[in-house]
Structure formats: C-alpha cells, structure tokens
Design an enzyme around this catalytic site. Structure first.
Site, short mmCIF file in Angstrom:
data_model
loop_
_atom_site.label_atom_id
_atom_site.label_comp_id
_atom_site.label_asym_id
_atom_site.label_seq_id
_atom_site.Cartn_x
_atom_site.Cartn_y
_atom_site.Cartn_z
N ARG A 41 0.93 -8.95 2.27
CA ARG A 41 1.39 -8.01 3.30
C ARG A 41 0.92 -8.43 4.70
O ARG A 41 1.61 -8.18 5.67
CB ARG A 41 0.93 -6.59 2.97
CG ARG A 41 1.70 -6.02 1.80
CD ARG A 41 1.29 -4.61 1.46
NE ARG A 41 2.17 -4.09 0.43
CZ ARG A 41 2.18 -2.85 -0.01
NH1 ARG A 41 1.34 -1.98 0.50
NH2 ARG A 41 3.02 -2.47 -0.94
N LYS A 204 1.22 5.52 -13.30
CA LYS A 204 1.54 6.95 -13.39
C LYS A 204 3.01 7.29 -13.26
O LYS A 204 3.68 6.77 -12.37
CB LYS A 204 0.79 7.69 -12.28
CG LYS A 204 -0.68 7.77 -12.55
CD LYS A 204 -1.35 8.62 -11.51
CE LYS A 204 -2.85 8.72 -11.80
NZ LYS A 204 -3.55 9.23 -10.65
N GLY A 361 2.96 -3.19 -4.26
CA GLY A 361 1.78 -4.04 -4.05
C GLY A 361 1.24 -4.63 -5.34
O GLY A 361 0.81 -5.78 -5.36
N GLY A 385 7.27 2.35 -3.05
CA GLY A 385 7.97 3.64 -2.92
C GLY A 385 9.18 3.55 -2.01
O GLY A 385 10.23 4.13 -2.30
P1 AMP Z 1 0.70 1.84 -9.84
O1 AMP Z 1 -0.31 1.90 -8.73
O2 AMP Z 1 1.13 3.17 -10.34
O3 AMP Z 1 1.85 0.89 -9.56
O4 AMP Z 1 -0.08 1.20 -11.07
C1 AMP Z 1 -0.60 -0.10 -11.09
C2 AMP Z 1 -1.74 -0.13 -12.06
O5 AMP Z 1 -1.27 0.26 -13.34
C3 AMP Z 1 -2.37 -1.48 -12.25
O6 AMP Z 1 -3.63 -1.49 -11.64
C4 AMP Z 1 -2.48 -1.61 -13.76
O7 AMP Z 1 -3.75 -2.04 -14.21
C5 AMP Z 1 -2.23 -0.21 -14.24
N1 AMP Z 1 -1.76 -0.16 -15.64
C6 AMP Z 1 -0.79 -0.87 -16.20
N2 AMP Z 1 -0.71 -0.61 -17.52
C7 AMP Z 1 -1.68 0.29 -17.79
C8 AMP Z 1 -2.13 0.94 -18.99
N3 AMP Z 1 -1.55 0.68 -20.16
N4 AMP Z 1 -3.16 1.80 -18.89
C9 AMP Z 1 -3.76 2.03 -17.70
N5 AMP Z 1 -3.38 1.46 -16.54
C10 AMP Z 1 -2.35 0.60 -16.59
#
Ligand code: AMP
Length: 412
Positions: A41, A204, A361, A385
């Site tokens: 970025r 999430k 990111g 987003g």
């Molecule tokens: P986000 O910020 O919502 O895009 O999520 C990214 C994060 O999701 C990364 O840091 C990953 O480590 C995490 N992630 C991916 N798969 C899993 C999982 N099975 N359990 C917990 N965290 C996860």
C-alpha cells in the site's frame, strides 16, 4: 458514477508551494511484533506523492492504521510507516508528527518546505474520524489548500478525512491510485466475463455479511473459506469443535445457502479441513472430513480435497474475484490452501484463461508471503471493503465527495 477530477486535471502551477493534504491508505498488515509485513500500500501511493513533490507541493499525509477506536494505541502509531516511506523516497525529507491535529501540527505544517512530506499520526486515534465529525474535518481542512484522496481502501467510508474534509477545502481531487483502481475495477466488475466466481475468506462473516447476499446475485459461484466457513458448517449442524464461530450469524449463513438454492447459484463449502489442537504455528494437526471435527480441535485451513475442488471451479471460471485468505496463512502449516489457490489463479491468469481481481490487505499480504508477483494477476486492489462495495454497485462516499470532472450545472 460521475467521473471525478484527478490530480492531473489541475495545472502544475496549482501545486507550487501549496499545502496539499493527501489521504492515503497506509493500513498496512503488521505482525505480532508490529513489523510491516507488506509495504504494497505504501508503494502504491508513490506515484501520487512523486507527482506532487515534483510540482513543489508541501505534502501532508493523513492515514489510518488498524482500528484504535478513537484512542491512542501505541502499536498503531504511524512512525514505522513514516520510516518505511522515507526508505522508499530517499531524496525527500519525510517528517512525522506524533499527533494528527492541534497546535504542534499547525506549527509543523507552517515550517514544512515545498518538496517535503509531513505524515500526521493515525487519524483514527481521534474519535471524530469515524463519526465524520465536522469539527475534526474543519481542523484537517484548515491545513490544506488542496485535498487529494488517494486512499482507495478507505473510500467506502464517510469519515472526517475521506468525506467531511471535502466540504471545507476548495479543491478536492482523486490521486493516481484511486483513479487507476476505479478505471481498472469498474469495467471488470460491472461487466465480468462469465462464469464469475467469488472466493470469500478471512476471519469474520460480520465484516462481510452486508455484501455476501448482494454478491451472490452477481456471481455464478461463491467459494467460502477462512474462519467464516465454520459458521456455515455450524448452520449445516456439523460439529465444529473450537473453530471460529459467529453464533449470531448462523441464521445468516443458513439464509444465504437457501438464497443460493432458489437462485440456482452454487456456494462451495469445504469437504475436508485441516484441524489443530491449539491456535499456534507448531500445533499438532491433521486432516478430517468437514463434518467430523472432534471436540476441542480448531479448523485452521481447508483440506487438500477442498483445495482441489476449488481449483476445478477456477479452471471453469472466466472472472475470479478473491477477498480474504482461506486459512491461517500466517502459520506455514496452515497456508497450503491459500497458497495453492493463489498459484493456480496466477497460472490461469498468465495463460489468459481468466481475469483475476484480488482485494484486501490480507489477500495481498498472503501473495506477498508466497512471493507471487502482483503482476501475475489482472489486478491486485489495495481495497478490500471498497472493492466489495463497488462490486455491489454502491457509490463510494470518499469518491462521490470529490470535484466532478465536468461540473454539474444547476439548470434553470
Ligand atoms: P479478515 O481480516 O477478515 O480478512 O481476516 C484475515 C485473517 O483471517 C487472517 O489473519 C487469517 O489468519 C484469518 N483466518 C483465516 N482462516 C482462519 C481460521 N480458520 N480461523 C481463524 N482465523 C482465520
């Protein structure tokens, strides 16, 4: 969307010795020690900064980092970002201010020389930022003769530094990154070659829930991975052990699956999962069927069968949009599905079988970790987003607020 003025639409003389406030998106991924794991970025902001510096502007940078929720969070200071920027711009003096508004900032701006940069502290340390507080917007506006929005990753937010400020600065234009993102993304997302597949991962559902249902109407197939997959598996009444679960979204996941069925769309859920006995890089792990996660174990990655299935889906797609890693890719033992999918997508793009758009990111940090060049994909967006909202067909408030290329006349 009405085309917006860009920095190149103003004459060079407009910038000379003027204070130009540039909103960048330096929301860079950090490891647990606070090290920047990808400077993508920052790199992407350089064309705009260099354009302005060459024209002798005094450049003031405003950015957010993480979600400090209106208070000072030491590990979310922008100092390491300022240092990283200084390393990239060796011929430019980069000053850093540990506050983002107030007397000290005004003094620093007053002594800033043309051709220099001042990075202000994380703007989200101010509670007024996310509330789009007009007082904060005015304080920021008072620092600037010209406002440039180059923070594509924050353009879907109506915040003080992305939207509010434009009401108080006389000239508001897009930076080169924003212009490039829009001119690449809009045609790709508005009129995608079909079959169109979305891969949605990350931790999430709650952060992506608003877009999933709308997204389903646009795509032929939606692949779900990452931490959010377990809420879907729970909605199918599977045992998910200690995997990530958003209880309040089980019903949402169930509704989305019903919606897909009635619309004749395909939601791809994993058949097998890599599970671990604890959330750590060196945890004991094994592969189990997605409906057989034992109590006490945590789902960390998609299994080999699921990965293979996704690769087949990709081979039958013409456009692929990917947002969010499929597993805990930061730990090598649980990076396999994310890496395999990234490599397949890069290969299919290079062979011109499909167009690939990556956003967010973490997705970008993942390909960086696997040492896959962003040029292997059709487009790697700095926005997560923002890209999702563009795909939904929504207007981005940070862009809408900028000056129109062709002024609208209020006709009689
Ligand atoms: P986000 O910020 O919502 O895009 O999520 C990214 C994060 O999701 C990364 O840091 C990953 O480590 C995490 N992630 C991916 N798969 C899993 C999982 N099975 N359990 C917990 N965290 C996860």
């Amino acid at each position: 969307m009405n085309p917006k003025k860009c920095i190149t639409d103003l004459p060079d003389s407009a910038y000379a010795e003027k204070s130009v406030l540039v909103r960048t998106d330096y929301n860079v991924p950090l490891d647990e020690k606070g090290n920047i794991t990808s400077d993508y970025r920052i790199q992407q902001s350089l064309p705009t900064l260099e354009y302005l510096l060459k024209r002798n502007a005094k450049v003031i940078i405003v950015s957010h980092l993480g979600r400090p929720k209106g208070t000072v969070v030491e590990k979310l200071r922008l100092k390491p970002v300022a240092e990283a920027l200084q390393k990239l711009l060796t011929n430019t003096v980069v000053h850093y201010s540990d506050t983002c508004i107030g007397q000290a900032v005004t003094e620093k701006v007053n002594t800033l020389k043309p051709g220099e940069i001042l990075i202000l502290e994380n703007i989200r340390f101010e509670p007024g930022e996310t509330q789009n507080d007009p007082v904060l917007a005015k304080q920021l506006a008072a620092l600037a003769d010209i406002y440039v929005n180059d923070a594509f990753g924050a353009a879907h937010r109506a915040h003080a530094s992305t939207e509010g400020i434009t009401h108080d600065v006389p000239i508001n234009v897009a930076g080169l990154l924003v212009e490039r993102e829009l001119s690449t993304l809009l045609p790709l997302l508005k009129n995608p070659d079909k079959p169109f597949t979305a891969i949605i991962g990350g931790s999430k559902i709650s952060t992506k829930i608003d877009v999933l249902s709308q997204l389903l109407t646009q795509v032929n197939t939606m692949v779900i991975g990452g931490g959010m997959v377990f809420t879907f598996l729970k909605a199918l009444d599977y045992n998910i052990g200690n995997s990530l679960l958003e209880e309040e979204h089980i019903e949402t996941a169930r509704n989305l699956m019903k919606q897909a069925e009635t619309m004749d769309k395909i939601i791809v859920l994993p058949k097998d999962i890599v599970i671990a006995d604890q959330f750590s890089a060196d945890a004991k792990h094994q592969v189990v069927a997605a409906n057989a996660i034992p109590d006490g174990w945590i789902g960390m990655d998609l299994g080999p069968q699921s990965t293979q299935h996704i690769e087949t889906v990709l081979k039958n797609s013409k456009t692929v949009f990917w947002n969010g890693p499929l597993g805990v890719f930061e730990f090598p033992a649980f990076a396999k599905s994310t890496q395999a999918v990234a490599e397949t997508l890069a290969e299919l793009t290079e062979k011109r079988y499909l167009k690939s758009i990556l956003g967010g990111g973490d997705t970008q940090a993942a390909i960086d970790q696997f040492q896959i060049s962003p040029s292997s994909f059709t487009h790697v967006s700095t926005g997560g987003g923002a890209t999702l909202e563009l795909l939904e067909g929504k207007a981005l408030p940070g862009i809408e607020a900028l000056d129109n290329k062709i002024p609208t006349t209020s006709g009689v």
